[in-house]
Design an enzyme around this catalytic site. Structure first.
Site, PDB file in Angstrom:
ATOM      1  N   ARG A   1       1.002  -1.591  -0.706  1.00  0.00           N
ATOM      2  CA  ARG A   1       0.283  -0.125   0.140  1.00  0.00           C
ATOM      3  C   ARG A   1       0.693   1.289  -0.404  1.00  0.00           C
ATOM      4  O   ARG A   1       1.749   1.630   0.829  1.00  0.00           O
ATOM      5  CB  ARG A   1      -0.797   0.015   1.639  1.00  0.00           C
ATOM      6  CG  ARG A   1      -1.976  -1.183   1.166  1.00  0.00           C
ATOM      7  CD  ARG A   1      -2.906  -0.417   2.208  1.00  0.00           C
ATOM      8  NE  ARG A   1      -4.274  -1.724   1.531  1.00  0.00           N
ATOM      9  CZ  ARG A   1      -5.860  -1.317   2.130  1.00  0.00           C
ATOM     10  NH1 ARG A   1      -6.018   0.324   2.381  1.00  0.00           N
ATOM     11  NH2 ARG A   1      -6.141  -2.375   1.962  1.00  0.00           N
TER      12      ARG A   1
ATOM     13  N   LYS B   1       4.807   4.453   5.455  1.00  0.00           N
ATOM     14  CA  LYS B   1       4.449   5.834   6.527  1.00  0.00           C
ATOM     15  C   LYS B   1       5.869   4.771   7.929  1.00  0.00           C
ATOM     16  O   LYS B   1       5.050   3.691   8.277  1.00  0.00           O
ATOM     17  CB  LYS B   1       3.421   5.699   6.739  1.00  0.00           C
ATOM     18  CG  LYS B   1       3.044   6.717   7.733  1.00  0.00           C
ATOM     19  CD  LYS B   1       1.945   7.947   7.704  1.00  0.00           C
ATOM     20  CE  LYS B   1       2.533   8.902   8.291  1.00  0.00           C
ATOM     21  NZ  LYS B   1       3.323   9.754   8.729  1.00  0.00           N
TER      22      LYS B   1
ATOM     23  N   LYS C   1       1.621  -2.936  12.377  1.00  0.00           N
ATOM     24  CA  LYS C   1       0.771  -1.260  12.620  1.00  0.00           C
ATOM     25  C   LYS C   1      -0.239  -0.780  11.875  1.00  0.00           C
ATOM     26  O   LYS C   1      -1.374  -0.837  12.503  1.00  0.00           O
ATOM     27  CB  LYS C   1       2.091  -0.294  13.443  1.00  0.00           C
ATOM     28  CG  LYS C   1       1.527   0.044  14.033  1.00  0.00           C
ATOM     29  CD  LYS C   1       2.312   1.196  14.823  1.00  0.00           C
ATOM     30  CE  LYS C   1       3.819   0.799  15.769  1.00  0.00           C
ATOM     31  NZ  LYS C   1       4.040   1.678  16.316  1.00  0.00           N
TER      32      LYS C   1
ATOM     33  N   LYS D   1      10.311   3.656   7.941  1.00  0.00           N
ATOM     34  CA  LYS D   1      10.871   3.777   9.008  1.00  0.00           C
ATOM     35  C   LYS D   1      12.088   4.876   8.772  1.00  0.00           C
ATOM     36  O   LYS D   1      13.243   4.225   7.660  1.00  0.00           O
ATOM     37  CB  LYS D   1      11.415   2.757  10.042  1.00  0.00           C
ATOM     38  CG  LYS D   1      11.863   3.559  11.339  1.00  0.00           C
ATOM     39  CD  LYS D   1      10.065   3.459  11.951  1.00  0.00           C
ATOM     40  CE  LYS D   1      10.004   3.966  13.038  1.00  0.00           C
ATOM     41  NZ  LYS D   1       9.181   4.603  14.395  1.00  0.00           N
TER      42      LYS D   1
ATOM     43  N   SER E   1      -1.416  10.397  12.981  1.00  0.00           N
ATOM     44  CA  SER E   1      -0.891  11.089  11.928  1.00  0.00           C
ATOM     45  C   SER E   1      -1.358  10.424  10.272  1.00  0.00           C
ATOM     46  O   SER E   1      -1.622  11.443   9.385  1.00  0.00           O
ATOM     47  CB  SER E   1       0.762  10.385  11.399  1.00  0.00           C
ATOM     48  OG  SER E   1       1.167  10.679  12.196  1.00  0.00           O
TER      49      SER E   1
END
Ligand code: NAD
Length: 472
Positions: A66, A70, A94, A106, A363
């Site tokens: 996807r 993030k 997550k 990250k 976020s």
């Protein structure tokens, strides 16, 4: 690479393999879900005073199933590739758990934030952003960073400004990073989001009386004692919100300078002010300093909250744990070896990939706000307020009774942005916990919440790959 850091990635892999073995997905698909899709390692020079320093940094995109990807950016002298890979991996699971439609990523910059002043940190952050732009590792539709250990809204504002300078006129550019200051396209409620999510998550898991009876715990968060490691963003909001809104009691805090203890409870807001003025938590009125910093692990309490870094509860100290609940506010604070010991003791570990997902959830709300270019609540607040007022007025005229003015303004209030953010976060933490619980309760071979969370995430990511036509 030290053993400690290698253990973090290995722990994530071991936990994944344990859960994957309990699913029916094909081997190739499980391997694709496990591996990091793109790793960018960079070294760039920064002029500090009259000399140059070479800064080592990373951005890892764990899963492109996807987009955008993030995940936060960590500033720490301990950053290394395996650590960033582990953190990026956790981000994918997550996001899947809380139904945030992103892949995991990250970033890490190997710097000690104590060594540099604000101007130097700004230089480092801006140069890191330029490197990300050059390789297309940042953008509203490609990869969206956020704060993590050692960074906050200030760094996110620098990232936004640098990105916008390089992408002049890009309509959705504000969505290239989240966790920004509210007056710089941020969202109300983001700073506290991870800690608030930890509170909502704990409240939900403690709300089921029969689960609690099985675990040998009194239901409800009220009156529960907490010990927190790390008084940073996540630890401080977890402590203050759990105390103020849940009636929990924080009896010990561990920070770099040591661990303080007061069985009567510690006021987190006052402690934060004290630390700001004195530079340390040691000496805070009413508390005593424990002998060793690491003594927080063995304090008798209901909920142990590691909220600093990974690999804090290990094979070496897991036996000392006296708490029944380990709330993983940090990422990866319990190693796989320690987990085996804790589960044997009957501890309940509330896993990081669920419990600290409040940050990425809000976020996501911020990203949506940036793409829609309008503040939450702006359109409907007054309309709702007028409608509620009309209803109360009608009731008053029909009954001939007046509602007290303070009560009336409370009942008729339309929702502000922060109300909607908190409501969306609470809903997310409740729904996601129920999905994990369903796996935990239904699958006989699933003995712990982490495995149930992994299976929940794996099933969702596998479903995405399948509906994409890959791995049909
Ligand atoms: P932070 O930098 O705001 O705070 C971390 C605190 O831990 C600092 O005050 C630091 O001094 C303290 N600390 C470091 N080592 C310690 C030790 N050995 N003993 C005691 N205290 C120590 O970082 P943060 O944003 O609160 O992140 C903490 C953890 O939560 C990390 O694992 C991070 O990945 C995770 N997390 C953060 C967010 C977020 O939104 N910030 C979201 C999800 C997960």
């Amino acid at each position: 690479m030290s053993d400690k850091q290698a253990n973090f990635y290995q722990s994530v892999e071991r936990n994944y393999d344990k859960a994957a073995a309990l699913t029916n997905h094909p081997k190739g698909l499980l391997e694709q879900i496990k591996v990091c899709n793109a790793i960018y390692q960079m070294n760039f020079p920064i002029k500090i005073g009259n000399s140059y320093e070479v800064i080592e940094a990373y951005r890892v995109q764990h899963s492109h199933h996807r987009l955008p990807t993030k995940g936060g950016i960590r500033f720490s002298h301990m950053v290394n590739q395996e650590e960033v890979m582990a953190l990026a991996t956790l981000m994918t699971y997550k996001c899947a758990i809380v139904d945030v439609p992103f892949g995991g990523a990250k970033g890490g910059v190997k710097v000690s934030t104590r060594k540099y002043n604000a101007e130097q940190l700004e230089k480092i952050t801006r140069r890191y952003t330029v490197e990300l732009v050059r390789k297309n590792f940042i953008g509203p539709g490609t990869d969206v960073p956020a704060p993590d250990y050692g960074t906050g809204s200030r760094e996110m504002a620098w990232i936004l400004d640098t990105y916008q300078q390089l992408n002049n006129g890009e309509l959705d550019s504000a969505a290239c990073v989240t966790g920004k200051p509210v007056n710089q396209n941020g969202i109300r409620g983001r700073t506290e989001a991870t800690g608030r999510g930890v509170f909502y998550g704990l409240k939900e898991m403690l709300s089921n009386a029969s689960d609690c009876a099985e675990w040998g715990i009194e239901p409800g968060i009220e009156g529960k004692t907490m010990v927190i490691q790390g008084l940073g963003n996540v630890g401080s909001f977890t402590g203050s919100i759990s105390t103020k809104e849940g009636g929990a009691k924080v009896i010990a805090i561990s920070e770099i300078e040591g661990t303080i203890y007061n069985p009567k409870g510690i006021d987190i807001d006052k402690l934060l002010k004290y630390r700001k003025s004195k530079g340390s938590i040691i000496g805070f009125p009413g508390t005593k300093k424990l002998k060793e910093r690491g003594d927080w692990v063995g304090i008798e309490c209901d909920i142990l909250v590691p909220a600093a870094l990974e690999s804090q509860i290990t094979k070496a100290n897991a036996k000392k744990v006296k708490a029944k609940i380990i709330a993983e506010a940090a990422n990866g604070p319990v190693t796989a070896d320690a987990e085996a010991i804790l589960l044997k003791k009957g501890c309940i570990i509330v896993p990081d990939m669920y419990l600290n997902a409040g940050g990425v959830t809000v976020s996501y709300f911020e990203w949506l706000k940036n793409l829609s270019h309008v503040r939450y609540g702006r359109i409907e607040k007054r309309f709702d307020q007028n409608a509620y007022t009309n209803i109360v007025n009608l009731i008053e005229s029909m009954t001939g009774k007046k509602v007290n003015e303070r009560r009336k303004s409370f009942i008729t209030r339309g929702a502000d942005e922060v109300d909607l953010v908190r409501s969306g976060l609470e809903e997310t933490m409740i729904t996601s916990y129920q999905q994990i619980r369903e796996v935990y309760r239904r699958k006989k071979k699933v003995k712990d919440l982490r495995t149930a969370a992994f299976i929940t995430a794996i099933n969702k990511v596998a479903n995405d790959y399948t509906t994409m036509g890959i791995f049909p």
